[in-house]
Write a protein that holds these residues in place. Structure first.
Motif, PDB file in Angstrom:
ATOM      1  N   GLY A  96      33.518  43.976  37.379  1.00 54.00           N
ATOM      2  CA  GLY A  96      33.426  44.411  35.646  1.00 54.00           C
ATOM      3  C   GLY A  96      32.479  45.638  35.264  1.00 54.00           C
ATOM      4  O   GLY A  96      32.351  45.895  33.785  1.00 54.00           O
ATOM      5  N   SER A  97      31.902  46.931  36.245  1.00 48.91           N
ATOM      6  CA  SER A  97      30.867  47.781  35.596  1.00 48.91           C
ATOM      7  C   SER A  97      31.231  48.607  35.709  1.00 48.91           C
ATOM      8  O   SER A  97      32.693  48.741  35.904  1.00 48.91           O
ATOM      9  CB  SER A  97      30.586  47.603  37.331  1.00 48.91           C
ATOM     10  N   SER A 152      44.517  39.296  41.535  1.00 43.85           N
ATOM     11  CA  SER A 152      44.408  40.536  40.852  1.00 43.85           C
ATOM     12  C   SER A 152      44.320  40.905  39.332  1.00 43.85           C
ATOM     13  O   SER A 152      44.314  41.224  38.902  1.00 43.85           O
ATOM     14  CB  SER A 152      44.763  41.735  41.779  1.00 43.85           C
ATOM     15  N   ALA A 204      38.143  46.872  32.665  1.00 47.25           N
ATOM     16  CA  ALA A 204      36.533  46.935  33.533  1.00 47.25           C
ATOM     17  C   ALA A 204      35.488  45.872  32.171  1.00 47.25           C
ATOM     18  O   ALA A 204      34.881  44.784  32.914  1.00 47.25           O
ATOM     19  CB  ALA A 204      35.687  47.572  34.001  1.00 47.25           C
ATOM     20  N   PHE A 257      39.865  42.041  47.718  1.00 50.07           N
ATOM     21  CA  PHE A 257      40.497  41.298  48.046  1.00 50.07           C
ATOM     22  C   PHE A 257      41.637  41.539  49.415  1.00 50.07           C
ATOM     23  O   PHE A 257      41.800  40.884  50.059  1.00 50.07           O
ATOM     24  CB  PHE A 257      41.680  40.855  47.029  1.00 50.07           C
ATOM     25  N   ILE A 291      42.299  43.775  37.709  1.00 50.77           N
ATOM     26  CA  ILE A 291      41.961  44.014  38.821  1.00 50.77           C
ATOM     27  C   ILE A 291      43.081  45.138  38.414  1.00 50.77           C
ATOM     28  O   ILE A 291      43.069  46.421  38.899  1.00 50.77           O
ATOM     29  CB  ILE A 291      41.977  43.947  39.596  1.00 50.77           C
ATOM     30  N   LEU A 292      44.551  44.711  38.226  1.00 49.85           N
ATOM     31  CA  LEU A 292      46.277  45.428  38.664  1.00 49.85           C
ATOM     32  C   LEU A 292      46.466  45.186  37.297  1.00 49.85           C
ATOM     33  O   LEU A 292      46.749  44.214  36.617  1.00 49.85           O
ATOM     34  CB  LEU A 292      47.155  44.604  39.626  1.00 49.85           C
ATOM     35  N   PRO A 351      39.796  48.720  42.504  1.00 50.87           N
ATOM     36  CA  PRO A 351      38.961  47.495  42.641  1.00 50.87           C
ATOM     37  C   PRO A 351      40.063  46.299  43.269  1.00 50.87           C
ATOM     38  O   PRO A 351      39.242  45.744  44.096  1.00 50.87           O
ATOM     39  CB  PRO A 351      38.713  46.880  41.251  1.00 50.87           C
ATOM     40  N   ARG A 357      36.901  42.352  32.173  1.00 52.47           N
ATOM     41  CA  ARG A 357      36.285  41.436  33.031  1.00 52.47           C
ATOM     42  C   ARG A 357      35.044  40.716  33.314  1.00 52.47           C
ATOM     43  O   ARG A 357      34.608  39.912  33.602  1.00 52.47           O
ATOM     44  CB  ARG A 357      36.020  42.340  34.832  1.00 52.47           C
ATOM     45  N   ARG A 365      33.278  47.345  41.261  1.00 57.15           N
ATOM     46  CA  ARG A 365      34.227  47.610  39.985  1.00 57.15           C
ATOM     47  C   ARG A 365      34.664  46.925  39.381  1.00 57.15           C
ATOM     48  O   ARG A 365      35.164  46.097  38.444  1.00 57.15           O
ATOM     49  CB  ARG A 365      35.011  48.511  40.519  1.00 57.15           C
TER      50      ARG A 365
END
Lengths: 252, 379
Positions: B296-297, A55, A84, B377, A60-61, B373, A87, B293
């Motif tokens: 990458g949105s 992550s 974001a 996981f 994400i993290l 997001p 990513r 999300r």
């Protein structure tokens, strides 16, 4: 050991989860580099910090301390929208449960990854079909997820991850929900993506069947990297050996 | 893809979609009916004022509405008004309630409107039988066809009594309805005075003077000049008198407040239902939004999906709601209080529906804004 410039570099990553008495140190100073053309496996027991690391590598993290450099850019201090943006520009994700949109068909599931990047209309549709054909789903373009097998769904997820040509593909337990045949097929596909498309692929797994496809295996336990080994070429797959040799020759 | 995803999310759960649409539909119909009634009432109240060919109205001081003007303006005041610079004509008019005795027995209340059409201030419009010349005949009056039953008469040639005077129907109008439900009776000025002037003291007085200005005269200047000259009167523009009449009938009686209150209730109920269904739809698709999300949105991309869902709901709900509202409108056309739908009201209702759905989307947007997001996981 490859000397290529890393596309993703994690330096001394620490991650604390929870607060107060419930605080847990999930990662305790992890450093890792991902280079193009390599399939890396991140292996470790449950609770070792694999998914937390994935992550953080996937922006994400955010780490409690330490630095992530993605395509040469530090992620330090970036907000959720900036992360974001990183990513969508650099990373493709593959999830254990596929995470496909049940209301969209295969092409649309791939197109949506292009759509968030601003790629729309016919070119996006053509690109989505192209990558679905690449992963062997040319005959399933209009099928919805509930009409696809687990292996096919994961291949749609792989197509979605690579559609925007990211430099890094991060996969979370990509074979965990698949039978042996489909598991091997998906791993072979990831290895091909690493080799043929010169991407860096990192797969979190505890599935020993995946070992034969790896260029490198990183082991993590209790929030720390405890070992790293490079795999001998072509242990289980002559096809992968050929691809690896081709790539190394091209890089030489 | 935003519209595609919104459309598919919306149609994924048909039952929830049906609940959403019923909520919007209910809201639209309720608001359309309430505002249609409000508009219909407003038109009825102001119709007579709007139809006059006048720039200013002179009324007795504090006159509340067209039907409640009293009978107090004198010929002397009319001459004073005529002598005011900028005034071309001052047309006397009489308007008052009176008792109508039905030929078959019983009575009802009517609003007598007395004016001479030759003066160019007002004449009965939508005449479907008879002419103004017929109304000028002795004892002649014109009434609206829709009130024949209420007045206890058959039509042309029927006779009745207003106060102590005998009248005969010589002409019929169509669609001139009264908000007070007291039918309008058109007759020449002097006959109206005679009918209403039971004690003989008000034979030359009027309820209103309709003032027409000379070309180029400044409306406000003339209005102020008239107001200064004529003690004990109000000199109002057409718009001012219209607003005063509306205020009297719609707001002082509470009718308008009830109609607007009903409309607000409709908006509130619609908003709550749409908000609830949009929120639960978002909650059901929360994993997909988390995946978006993770892919990458941007936050705004996801907000657009939810707003598109709200927008689609609005368009479909509005269309269905308007079909039903128009049907009710058609059925109400011959009722004592017909509903009115104008292009402006239809457009406003559409804008209101979009606004209602957008407001409804706020709770859903707040929900997705909090998406982590990383949850992708943990599934």
């Amino acid at each position: 050991m490859t000397n290529e410039t890393p596309v993703l570099e994690a330096n001394d990553i620490v991650k604390e989860l929870g607060k107060g008495a419930g605080k847990v140190m999930a990662l305790k100073g992890v450093s890792l580099k991902l280079v193009p053309g390599e399939l890396t496996l991140l292996m470790g027991p449950s609770g070792s910090g694999k998914t937390t690391l994935l992550s953080i590598l996937g922006c994400i993290l955010s780490p409690t301390s330490g630095d992530i450099r993605l395509a040469g850019q530090s992620t330090l201090g970036l907000g959720p929208e900036q992360l974001a943006a990183l990513r969508r520009q650099h990373i493709g994700f593959i999830f254990q449960s596929y995470n496909l949109f049940p209301t969209l068909n295969a092409v649309e599931n791939v197109r949506i990854a292009l759509d968030v990047l601003g790629q729309k209309g016919y070119p996006a549709a053509a690109r989505a079909e192209e990558v679905l054909r690449e992963v062997g789903l040319g005959h399933r373009l209009q099928n919805f997820p509930n009409n696809l097998s687990g292996g096919e769904q994961q291949r749609v997820a792989v197509a979605r991850a690579i559609a925007a040509s990211p430099s890094i593909v991060l996969a979370d337990e990509p074979t965990a929900a698949l039978d042996s045949e489909n598991g091997h097929a998906v791993m072979a596909l990831l290895a091909r993506i690493a080799k043929e498309q010169n991407r860096s692929v990192l797969a979190v797994t505890h599935d020993p069947r995946t070992l034969g496809y790896a260029d490198r295996v990183v082991r993590i336990e209790d929030g720390k990297i405890v070992g790293e080994e490079r795999r001998p070429e072509g242990v289980n797959s002559p096809e992968i050996t050929d691809l690896t040799k081709k790539r190394r020759k091209a890089n030489a | 893809m935003i519209l595609t995803l919104a459309f598919r999310n919306l149609f994924h759960d048909r039952i929830r979609l049906a609940v959403t649409l019923v909520g919007i539909l209910f809201s639209i119909v309720l608001v359309a009916v309430q505002l249609g009634l409000y508009l219909g009432s407003s038109r009825m109240i102001t119709n007579m004022i709007e139809k006059t060919n006048s720039d200013l109205w002179i009324t007795t001081f504090g006159a509340k509405s067209f039907e409640e003007g009293g009978l107090l303006l004198t010929p002397g005041q009319r001459h004073q008004a005529l002598a005011t610079p900028g005034v071309k004509a001052v047309i006397p008019m009489v308007s008052a309630f009176a008792e109508w005795r039905k030929p078959g027995g019983g009575s009802t209340r009517v609003a007598v409107v007395g004016i001479d059409a030759e003066d160019g201030g007002l004449q009965p419009w939508n005449l479907i039988e008879g002419t103004w010349d017929d109304i000028r005949a002795p004892d002649a009056i014109a009434v609206d066809r829709s009130y024949l039953k209420d007045l206890g008469i058959e039509g042309i040639g029927s006779t009745a009594q207003i106060a102590i005077g005998r009248v005969r129907v010589r002409a019929l109008t169509e669609g001139i309805r009264s908000f007070t439900q007291s039918p309008y009776v058109f007759t020449p000025l002097q006959r109206a005075r005679n009918l209403l002037n039971m004690d003989g003291e008000k034979g030359d007085k009027s309820t209103f003077f309709l003032v027409q200005l000379e070309p180029g005269a400044n409306l406000e200047t003339v209005r102020l000049a008239l107001q200064e000259r004529l003690e004990g009167t109000d000199v109002l523009t057409k718009a001012q008198f219209r607003d005063r009449s509306l205020g009297q009938w719609l707001f002082k009686t509470g009718a308008g407040i009830a109609l607007i209150g009903g409309a607000l209730l409709g908006i509130l109920v619609g908003t709550v239902i749409v908000a609830q269904t949009l929120y639960s739809s978002t909650k059901d698709h929360i994993n997909e939004f988390a995946t978006l999300r993770a892919l990458g949105s941007s936050g705004s991309y996801i907000h657009k999906v939810i707003l598109a869902q709200a927008g689609l709901s609005a368009v479909i709900g509005y269309t269905l709601g308007m079909i039903i509202a128009l049907l009710i409108l058609y059925l109400s056309r011959n009722s004592p209080l017909p509903l009115v739908m104008t292009p402006g009201l239809a457009f406003s209702l559409f804008a209101l529906t979009l606004f209602m759905c957008a407001i409804s989307a706020v709770s859903a947007i707040m929900k997705v804004t909090k998406i982590d997001p990383a949850t992708v996981f943990s599934r």
